[in-house]
Design an enzyme around this catalytic site. Structure first.
Site, mmCIF file in Angstrom:
data_model
loop_
_atom_site.group_PDB
_atom_site.id
_atom_site.type_symbol
_atom_site.label_atom_id
_atom_site.label_comp_id
_atom_site.label_asym_id
_atom_site.label_seq_id
_atom_site.Cartn_x
_atom_site.Cartn_y
_atom_site.Cartn_z
ATOM 1 N N ARG A 1 -5.116 -14.519 -7.683
ATOM 2 C CA ARG A 1 -3.990 -14.101 -8.520
ATOM 3 C C ARG A 1 -2.837 -15.084 -8.392
ATOM 4 O O ARG A 1 -2.605 -15.613 -7.313
ATOM 5 C CB ARG A 1 -3.507 -12.715 -8.067
ATOM 6 C CG ARG A 1 -4.232 -11.591 -8.716
ATOM 7 C CD ARG A 1 -3.916 -10.250 -8.106
ATOM 8 N NE ARG A 1 -2.499 -9.919 -7.967
ATOM 9 C CZ ARG A 1 -2.042 -8.700 -7.688
ATOM 10 N NH1 ARG A 1 -2.894 -7.691 -7.556
ATOM 11 N NH2 ARG A 1 -0.761 -8.469 -7.556
ATOM 12 N N ARG B 1 6.902 -9.486 -1.937
ATOM 13 C CA ARG B 1 6.360 -8.197 -2.370
ATOM 14 C C ARG B 1 6.344 -7.195 -1.219
ATOM 15 O O ARG B 1 6.656 -6.019 -1.409
ATOM 16 C CB ARG B 1 4.955 -8.386 -2.963
ATOM 17 C CG ARG B 1 5.012 -8.837 -4.413
ATOM 18 C CD ARG B 1 3.853 -9.720 -4.791
ATOM 19 N NE ARG B 1 2.606 -9.007 -4.795
ATOM 20 C CZ ARG B 1 1.417 -9.581 -4.621
ATOM 21 N NH1 ARG B 1 1.333 -10.883 -4.423
ATOM 22 N NH2 ARG B 1 0.336 -8.873 -4.656
ATOM 23 N N ARG C 1 7.086 2.716 -8.283
ATOM 24 C CA ARG C 1 7.333 1.743 -7.229
ATOM 25 C C ARG C 1 8.771 1.770 -6.756
ATOM 26 O O ARG C 1 9.120 1.056 -5.823
ATOM 27 C CB ARG C 1 7.056 0.370 -7.788
ATOM 28 C CG ARG C 1 5.952 -0.323 -6.961
ATOM 29 C CD ARG C 1 5.707 -1.586 -7.481
ATOM 30 N NE ARG C 1 4.902 -2.563 -6.930
ATOM 31 C CZ ARG C 1 3.663 -2.835 -7.286
ATOM 32 N NH1 ARG C 1 3.012 -2.065 -8.091
ATOM 33 N NH2 ARG C 1 3.084 -3.901 -6.809
HETATM 34 P P1 AMP Z 1 0.145 -4.969 -8.344
HETATM 35 O O1 AMP Z 1 -1.067 -5.376 -9.098
HETATM 36 O O2 AMP Z 1 0.292 -3.472 -8.237
HETATM 37 O O3 AMP Z 1 0.245 -5.661 -7.005
HETATM 38 O O4 AMP Z 1 1.403 -5.461 -9.202
HETATM 39 C C1 AMP Z 1 1.628 -6.823 -9.442
HETATM 40 C C2 AMP Z 1 3.067 -7.060 -9.860
HETATM 41 O O5 AMP Z 1 3.334 -6.353 -11.071
HETATM 42 C C3 AMP Z 1 4.117 -6.555 -8.889
HETATM 43 O O6 AMP Z 1 4.366 -7.475 -7.831
HETATM 44 C C4 AMP Z 1 5.324 -6.405 -9.822
HETATM 45 O O7 AMP Z 1 5.880 -7.658 -10.151
HETATM 46 C C5 AMP Z 1 4.676 -5.873 -11.071
HETATM 47 N N1 AMP Z 1 4.617 -4.397 -11.078
HETATM 48 C C6 AMP Z 1 3.497 -3.632 -11.085
HETATM 49 N N2 AMP Z 1 3.815 -2.337 -11.131
HETATM 50 C C7 AMP Z 1 5.167 -2.271 -11.129
HETATM 51 C C8 AMP Z 1 6.100 -1.204 -11.162
HETATM 52 N N3 AMP Z 1 5.702 0.079 -11.172
HETATM 53 N N4 AMP Z 1 7.422 -1.510 -11.146
HETATM 54 C C9 AMP Z 1 7.835 -2.786 -11.130
HETATM 55 N N5 AMP Z 1 7.017 -3.845 -11.106
HETATM 56 C C10 AMP Z 1 5.683 -3.593 -11.102
#
Ligand code: AMP
Length: 223
Positions: free
Chosen positions: A165, A176, A96
């Protein structure tokens, strides 16, 4: 396993709400490989109340990124040679940031990525999808208020509780999306220099998008 003789090593990039999670799970199933979602991993840890999970949840709930060192500490082991991702993978939500992408290349070493897919969906559409998104808190299957599970917000797959969520609030979503532009979009240039990026239109119904994704992966794996 699709048309590929070996399972692909794919990174799926795209804004929050682009449909990455749903498509990554379908692709992993189709190619008989592993779907690794760092968000799912962090949510599962948070639900179990581990020290790491509770720390990650603080960042997640405000829409911030979990710091790179923490993320790498958690997933480096899965990615290392001999680990569960040896026979291909679909990475969803990782990398990310550019430092994570550089670290991923280092850990993969002689088994580099096959391709990086940028799943493109306009901002108005992702906002609408996130507002209606509901997720199984047990297996993370994604639903929408317009396409709920068949029985009383109970997951069709595992019977878990389906809910919104904690980080799908308006403020956290704005944050985000801002971080996606600032931290994640530069990864596309990083991978473009390696000739790995293919853009796929993520607009349309899930089956159409899935077919587009399978086509670009099969083309790349047969090239
Ligand atoms: P997601 O389910 O991919 O939308 O991820 C939810 C949250 O998890 C994100 O908004 C970040 O806070 C954290 N997160 C997930 N993957 C990463 C990553 N590779 N690097 C940093 N934070 C992450």
């Amino acid at each position: 396993m699709g048309n590929c003789s070996k399972p692909p090593r794919v990174v799926l990039l795209g804004k929050q709400g682009a449909g990455k999670g749903t498509q990554a799970a379908r692709l992993a199933d189709h190619y008989g490989t592993v779907h690794l979602s760092t968000g799912d991993l962090f949510r599962a840890q948070a639900a179990q109340g581990t020290a790491f999970g509770l720390e990650a949840k603080r960042y997640m709930d405000s829409g911030d990124l979990v710091p790179d060192e923490i993320v790498m500490g958690v997933i480096e082991e899965c990615l290392a040679p001999g680990g569960p991702l040896d026979d291909g993978f679909v990475l969803d939500g990782f990398p990310r940031t550019v430092p994570q992408a550089i670290d991923l290349d280092r850990v993969l070493g002689a088994r580099p990525l096959d391709l990086v897919i940028d799943l493109e969906v306009p901002k108005e559409i992702v906002l609408d999808r996130i507002a209606g998104r509901r997720v199984c808190e047990n297996c993370q299957t994604v639903y929408h208020v317009n396409m709920p599970p068949s029985h009383n917000w109970t997951c069709d797959k595992c019977g878990g509780n389906v809910r919104q969520r904690d980080d799908d609030t308006e403020e956290a979503v704005e944050r985000r999306l801002e971080l996606y532009e600032r931290e994640t979009v530069p990864i596309i240039d990083y991978y473009r220099e390696q000739g790995l990026v293919i853009m796929v239109d993520g607009f349309g119904n899930g089956d159409e998008v899935f077919e587009r994704l399978v086509k670009v992966i099969d083309d790349r794996m047969q090239a």
